[in-house]
Design a protein around this motif. Structure first.
Motif, PDB file in Angstrom:
ATOM      1  N   ARG A 131       0.424  14.715  -0.732  1.00 33.95           N
ATOM      2  CA  ARG A 131       1.817  14.935  -0.395  1.00 33.95           C
ATOM      3  C   ARG A 131       1.891  15.633   0.969  1.00 33.95           C
ATOM      4  O   ARG A 131       1.286  16.680   1.173  1.00 33.95           O
ATOM      5  N   PRO A 132       2.686  15.099   1.903  1.00 33.19           N
ATOM      6  CA  PRO A 132       2.715  15.657   3.252  1.00 33.19           C
ATOM      7  C   PRO A 132       3.580  16.906   3.348  1.00 33.19           C
ATOM      8  O   PRO A 132       4.639  16.922   3.999  1.00 33.19           O
ATOM      9  N   GLY A 133       3.184  17.924   2.654  1.00 35.45           N
ATOM     10  CA  GLY A 133       3.907  19.201   2.731  1.00 35.45           C
ATOM     11  C   GLY A 133       5.254  19.131   2.042  1.00 35.45           C
ATOM     12  O   GLY A 133       5.526  18.284   1.194  1.00 35.45           O
ATOM     13  N   PHE A 134       6.100  20.052   2.450  1.00 33.19           N
ATOM     14  CA  PHE A 134       7.427  20.135   1.848  1.00 33.19           C
ATOM     15  C   PHE A 134       8.519  19.584   2.759  1.00 33.19           C
ATOM     16  O   PHE A 134       9.698  19.731   2.463  1.00 33.19           O
ATOM     17  N   SER A 135       8.126  18.878   3.846  1.00 28.44           N
ATOM     18  CA  SER A 135       9.108  18.311   4.774  1.00 28.44           C
ATOM     19  C   SER A 135       9.677  17.021   4.198  1.00 28.44           C
ATOM     20  O   SER A 135       8.933  16.084   3.882  1.00 28.44           O
ATOM     21  N   ARG A 136      10.999  17.023   4.008  1.00 29.63           N
ATOM     22  CA  ARG A 136      11.651  15.808   3.510  1.00 29.63           C
ATOM     23  C   ARG A 136      11.475  14.637   4.480  1.00 29.63           C
ATOM     24  O   ARG A 136      11.258  13.501   4.053  1.00 29.63           O
ATOM     25  N   ARG A 137      11.553  14.901   5.761  1.00 29.65           N
ATOM     26  CA  ARG A 137      11.422  13.817   6.752  1.00 29.65           C
ATOM     27  C   ARG A 137      10.044  13.189   6.695  1.00 29.65           C
ATOM     28  O   ARG A 137       9.911  11.957   6.739  1.00 29.65           O
ATOM     29  N   ALA A 138       9.010  13.986   6.565  1.00 34.12           N
ATOM     30  CA  ALA A 138       7.659  13.447   6.473  1.00 34.12           C
ATOM     31  C   ALA A 138       7.477  12.642   5.204  1.00 34.12           C
ATOM     32  O   ALA A 138       6.829  11.587   5.190  1.00 34.12           O
ATOM     33  N   GLN A 139       8.058  13.125   4.105  1.00 32.59           N
ATOM     34  CA  GLN A 139       7.937  12.392   2.839  1.00 32.59           C
ATOM     35  C   GLN A 139       8.655  11.052   2.917  1.00 32.59           C
ATOM     36  O   GLN A 139       8.124  10.016   2.481  1.00 32.59           O
ATOM     37  N   TYR A 140       9.870  11.045   3.495  1.00 32.46           N
ATOM     38  CA  TYR A 140      10.613   9.785   3.615  1.00 32.46           C
ATOM     39  C   TYR A 140       9.900   8.816   4.562  1.00 32.46           C
ATOM     40  O   TYR A 140       9.860   7.604   4.305  1.00 32.46           O
ATOM     41  N   SER A 141       9.319   9.329   5.598  1.00 31.56           N
ATOM     42  CA  SER A 141       8.605   8.457   6.539  1.00 31.56           C
ATOM     43  C   SER A 141       7.399   7.805   5.881  1.00 31.56           C
ATOM     44  O   SER A 141       7.137   6.606   6.042  1.00 31.56           O
ATOM     45  N   LEU A 143       8.676   5.209   3.408  1.00 30.27           N
ATOM     46  CA  LEU A 143       9.156   4.024   4.111  1.00 30.27           C
ATOM     47  C   LEU A 143       7.999   3.185   4.627  1.00 30.27           C
ATOM     48  O   LEU A 143       8.050   1.944   4.598  1.00 30.27           O
ATOM     49  N   ALA A 144       6.938   3.829   5.058  1.00 25.61           N
ATOM     50  CA  ALA A 144       5.776   3.077   5.519  1.00 25.61           C
ATOM     51  C   ALA A 144       5.148   2.288   4.390  1.00 25.61           C
ATOM     52  O   ALA A 144       4.745   1.136   4.558  1.00 25.61           O
ATOM     53  N   TYR A 145       5.070   2.902   3.184  1.00 23.02           N
ATOM     54  CA  TYR A 145       4.544   2.177   2.033  1.00 23.02           C
ATOM     55  C   TYR A 145       5.419   0.981   1.695  1.00 23.02           C
ATOM     56  O   TYR A 145       4.928  -0.124   1.405  1.00 23.02           O
ATOM     57  N   VAL A 146       6.735   1.195   1.737  1.00 20.05           N
ATOM     58  CA  VAL A 146       7.655   0.098   1.399  1.00 20.05           C
ATOM     59  C   VAL A 146       7.516  -1.050   2.385  1.00 20.05           C
ATOM     60  O   VAL A 146       7.467  -2.228   2.003  1.00 20.05           O
ATOM     61  N   ILE A 147       7.420  -0.722   3.682  1.00 17.29           N
ATOM     62  CA  ILE A 147       7.286  -1.777   4.698  1.00 17.29           C
ATOM     63  C   ILE A 147       5.971  -2.515   4.532  1.00 17.29           C
ATOM     64  O   ILE A 147       5.911  -3.747   4.641  1.00 17.29           O
ATOM     65  N   ALA A 148       4.899  -1.783   4.208  1.00 11.74           N
ATOM     66  CA  ALA A 148       3.609  -2.438   4.029  1.00 11.74           C
ATOM     67  C   ALA A 148       3.633  -3.382   2.839  1.00 11.74           C
ATOM     68  O   ALA A 148       3.140  -4.518   2.897  1.00 11.74           O
ATOM     69  N   VAL A 149       4.223  -2.907   1.723  1.00 13.86           N
ATOM     70  CA  VAL A 149       4.303  -3.757   0.528  1.00 13.86           C
ATOM     71  C   VAL A 149       5.192  -4.954   0.786  1.00 13.86           C
ATOM     72  O   VAL A 149       4.861  -6.097   0.415  1.00 13.86           O
ATOM     73  N   ALA A 150       6.352  -4.736   1.471  1.00 13.80           N
ATOM     74  CA  ALA A 150       7.257  -5.845   1.761  1.00 13.80           C
ATOM     75  C   ALA A 150       6.591  -6.857   2.678  1.00 13.80           C
ATOM     76  O   ALA A 150       6.718  -8.078   2.496  1.00 13.80           O
ATOM     77  N   GLY A 151       5.853  -6.361   3.658  1.00 18.29           N
ATOM     78  CA  GLY A 151       5.159  -7.280   4.548  1.00 18.29           C
ATOM     79  C   GLY A 151       4.119  -8.102   3.833  1.00 18.29           C
ATOM     80  O   GLY A 151       3.962  -9.292   4.087  1.00 18.29           O
ATOM     81  N   GLY A 152       3.398  -7.435   2.884  1.00 15.20           N
ATOM     82  CA  GLY A 152       2.416  -8.185   2.105  1.00 15.20           C
ATOM     83  C   GLY A 152       3.062  -9.251   1.249  1.00 15.20           C
ATOM     84  O   GLY A 152       2.550 -10.368   1.130  1.00 15.20           O
ATOM     85  N   LEU A 153       4.197  -8.901   0.627  1.00 14.56           N
ATOM     86  CA  LEU A 153       4.886  -9.881  -0.210  1.00 14.56           C
ATOM     87  C   LEU A 153       5.421 -11.046   0.615  1.00 14.56           C
ATOM     88  O   LEU A 153       5.301 -12.208   0.208  1.00 14.56           O
ATOM     89  N   VAL A 154       6.017 -10.732   1.767  1.00 11.10           N
ATOM     90  CA  VAL A 154       6.532 -11.812   2.625  1.00 11.10           C
ATOM     91  C   VAL A 154       5.407 -12.706   3.091  1.00 11.10           C
ATOM     92  O   VAL A 154       5.520 -13.937   3.099  1.00 11.10           O
TER      93      VAL A 154
END
Length: 290
Positions: free
Chosen positions: A8-18, A21-32
């Motif tokens: 877990r990247p610390g307690f920063s909400r921005r780092a967690q969302y980033s 989002l990177a995981y989602v983009i990677a998974v979406a790219g793999g599916l596409v």
């Protein structure tokens, strides 16, 4: 020491969302990618249509990006050209100034020559243009260099008349028919033309070689021609008027001096036929009166 299991990247909400989002983009790219791979494998027409549609959408972007990149890449070349043009401009200005001085000097000499000729009463025959006609063919593959001129006796063309192109001397009329004439070209082995060097008037003659070049022979033993010398007709012999450009010396060794003619045989279509500089006077019948 082993890495901790908790990434877990610390307690920063921005780092967690980033990271999410990177995981989602990677998974979406793999599916596409998987979907496109299956589409290309099992339905090629549909994949082709999809690819064409994507190309239509991305073409303007690619064009704009390519133009921007070309502009950026041309900046160093433009800078170099800018400085190069300035240097070339300066060189041409210096050359133009030197040429202007030479032109003024030549005009003064020409004016003085005209004045002295009038003072001395020197008579010179005029170089009249008899005809302008097309050179329709020439024997380029033969050792004899003879051209066919589409003009003959009907146009006033006779044997012995000089033939000129815009760049210089071509040769002389060998024989003339009713509407055509054969031209013995300057580069023919049987052609001999008296010449002089422009810088000091040293006399000589040039003969053709049959290969597009001229052999240069000085008349005086101490008047050797050098590379770069410009040759013009001298007027000797009575056929060619003086000061017609002939050629430029391009090579010299112990055995021969070679010149390149200004009038290249394959570089002109039309030529002028001039009256002979000093035509042979008509024969006078003897007086048989008692």
């Amino acid at each position: 020491m082993a890495a901790p299991r908790n990434r877990r990247p610390g307690f920063s909400r921005r780092a967690q969302y980033s990271q999410f989002l990177a995981y989602v983009i990677a998974v979406a790219g793999g599916l596409v990618g998987a979907v496109l791979l299956l589409l290309a494998r099992f339905d090629p027409p549909a994949f082709s249509a999809f690819r064409s549609g994507v190309a239509e959408i991305t073409a303007p972007v690619s064009w704009a990006a390519g133009g921007a990149w070309s502009t950026i890449a041309s900046i160093p070349v433009s800078i170099g050209s800018y400085f190069g043009v300035h240097a070339e401009n300066a060189r041409l200005k210096d050359q133009a100034a030197a040429d202007r001085k030479q032109l003024l000097r030549a005009r003064a000499i020409a004016f003085e020559n005209v004045r002295l000729k009038k003072l001395l009463g020197v008579r010179e025959p005029a170089a009249d243009v008899i005809a302008t006609a097309r050179l329709v063919s020439s024997t380029a593959s033969s050792s004899r260099r003879i051209a066919l001129l589409y003009g003959g006796l009907a146009q006033g063309v006779h044997a012995g008349m000089p033939v000129l192109a815009p760049d210089g001397l071509v040769g002389r009329i060998l024989e003339a028919g009713p509407d055509t004439a054969r031209v013995l070209m300057l580069i023919d082995p049987d052609s001999i033309v008296p010449v002089r060097r422009t810088r000091d008037g040293a006399a000589g003659f040039v003969t053709g070689r049959g290969d597009g070049l001229l052999d240069v022979k000085p008349i005086a033993l101490n008047a050797d021609f050098a590379v770069g010398d410009v040759l013009v007709t001298s007027g000797a012999g009575g056929i060619f008027p003086p000061n017609i450009p002939v050629g430029k010396v391009t090579s010299r060794d112990s055995a021969s001096t070679l010149a390149t003619p200004f009038a290249a045989p394959d570089a002109f279509d039309y030529a002028q036929v001039l009256r002979a500089y000093l035509p042979t006077p008509p024969a006078v019948a003897p007086d048989t009166r008692p």
